[in-house]
Design an enzyme around this catalytic site. Sequence first.
Site, PDB file in Angstrom:
ATOM      1  N   ILE A  13       1.802   3.756  -1.674  1.00  0.00           N
ATOM      2  CA  ILE A  13       3.585   3.581  -0.236  1.00  0.00           C
ATOM      3  C   ILE A  13       3.730   4.954   0.716  1.00  0.00           C
ATOM      4  O   ILE A  13       3.492   4.902   1.775  1.00  0.00           O
ATOM      5  CB  ILE A  13       4.603   2.495   0.050  1.00  0.00           C
ATOM      6  CG1 ILE A  13       3.790   1.263  -0.849  1.00  0.00           C
ATOM      7  CG2 ILE A  13       5.246   2.327   0.703  1.00  0.00           C
ATOM      8  CD1 ILE A  13       3.264   0.821   0.021  1.00  0.00           C
ATOM      9  N   ASP A  37       7.638  14.875  -5.643  1.00  0.00           N
ATOM     10  CA  ASP A  37       6.686  13.719  -6.887  1.00  0.00           C
ATOM     11  C   ASP A  37       6.414  14.525  -8.016  1.00  0.00           C
ATOM     12  O   ASP A  37       6.015  16.150  -7.533  1.00  0.00           O
ATOM     13  CB  ASP A  37       5.146  13.073  -5.617  1.00  0.00           C
ATOM     14  CG  ASP A  37       4.301  12.532  -6.723  1.00  0.00           C
ATOM     15  OD1 ASP A  37       4.190  11.197  -6.855  1.00  0.00           O
ATOM     16  OD2 ASP A  37       3.584  13.196  -7.344  1.00  0.00           O
ATOM     17  N   ARG A  81      13.087  15.111 -11.490  1.00  0.00           N
ATOM     18  CA  ARG A  81      12.715  14.354 -12.072  1.00  0.00           C
ATOM     19  C   ARG A  81      13.944  13.291 -11.009  1.00  0.00           C
ATOM     20  O   ARG A  81      14.156  12.012 -11.295  1.00  0.00           O
ATOM     21  CB  ARG A  81      13.083  14.250 -13.036  1.00  0.00           C
ATOM     22  CG  ARG A  81      11.297  14.243 -13.661  1.00  0.00           C
ATOM     23  CD  ARG A  81      11.541  14.165 -15.383  1.00  0.00           C
ATOM     24  NE  ARG A  81      10.427  14.669 -16.074  1.00  0.00           N
ATOM     25  CZ  ARG A  81       8.612  13.878 -15.746  1.00  0.00           C
ATOM     26  NH1 ARG A  81       9.750  12.472 -15.386  1.00  0.00           N
ATOM     27  NH2 ARG A  81       7.577  14.324 -16.550  1.00  0.00           N
ATOM     28  N   SER A 123      11.007   1.154  -0.878  1.00  0.00           N
ATOM     29  CA  SER A 123      10.293   0.233  -0.268  1.00  0.00           C
ATOM     30  C   SER A 123       9.958  -0.009  -1.132  1.00  0.00           C
ATOM     31  O   SER A 123       8.605  -0.870  -1.993  1.00  0.00           O
ATOM     32  CB  SER A 123       9.462   1.536  -0.416  1.00  0.00           C
ATOM     33  OG  SER A 123       8.653   1.656  -1.208  1.00  0.00           O
ATOM     34  N   CYS A 155       5.890  -6.289   1.219  1.00  0.00           N
ATOM     35  CA  CYS A 155       5.291  -6.682   1.584  1.00  0.00           C
ATOM     36  C   CYS A 155       5.114  -7.965   2.737  1.00  0.00           C
ATOM     37  O   CYS A 155       5.168  -8.328   3.527  1.00  0.00           O
ATOM     38  CB  CYS A 155       3.568  -5.757   1.229  1.00  0.00           C
ATOM     39  SG  CYS A 155       3.725  -6.701   0.202  1.00  0.00           S
TER      40      CYS A 155
END
Length: 336
Positions: A13, A37, A81, A123, A155
């Site tokens: 995503i 990330d 993190r 998300s 979704c």
Amino acid sequence: MTIKVAINGYGRIGRNVLRAHYEGGKRHDLEIVAINDLGNAATNAHLTQYDTVHGRFPGEVSVDGDAFRVNGDRIRVLAQRNPAELPWGELGVDVVMECTGLFTSKEKASAHLKGGAKKVIISAPGGKDVDATIVYGVNHGVLKATDTVISNASCTTNCLAPLVKPLHEKLGVVNGLMTTVHSYTNDQVLTDVYHEDLRRARSATMSMIPTKTGAAAAVGLVMPELDGRLDGFAVRVPTINVSLVDLSFVAARPTTVEEVNGILKAAAEGELKGILDYNTAPLVSVDFNHNPASSTFDATLTKVNGTLVKVSAWYDNEWGFSNRMLDTAVALAHAR
């Protein structure tokens, strides 16, 4: 006003949100300023440029020190993190898109607020403590300036709710059951492994795998008048992308195939334009890959028997949802 967005978690995503922003013509009301990330930046840049499902990114992505360069735009890359320690305040971040799948409650996602962000969109389905669960096009109008952590639902809920909304308004949905025929995802396995869910323990590439989903019940969070009226399950299938919602419901009055199709055609051309698409061609799942709509109603599959109605809708479970993350971010930032 340009909304400054950061992406936390650069998986399916997260990457598709960035690509959708640029491939959709680069919205001038939104700017992606940072990605957090733990993966290697060069690897993440490569995965942005080349994608098995969505093809090659029609632009340029490179690593520039502690940043990505995307079509010349500099996007800061971080690897922290603890969200509370991210420099969101320093970067002027208005909205964080929480895409790790780890911080799905308001309590956990609020760590981004401690880092200086103003708002957070999860998300995934959120915990009961989130300020709102939003399906853009259906209920984004309920957003308030005081909302700080919201969920973009799933979704499948983003496919189902735009289908149900006009049908309930015109026919009345008494109750219904949904099956989503869903492509496999990264939370499944390539070969059989130990798993507490014995079906989830099996190879995603070799079987149709029935499993649970809260997507139908979650429509009640988006349309409270339907709370408790919808339920369903998923069948995971060996395709890499694009899924199909099959909804059977009891209408409040008798109807016809023509009326049902007409209701959804009017919605797709009107209030839900760009969210709900309308299809009359004899297509298959791959034909809807990279489709930015949340839901594409297939008028060729409608069945009616008195008050019993069956409708079906296709959805690119990655691309459509990622486009709605962008829409919802702007709506949240502008909520009054």
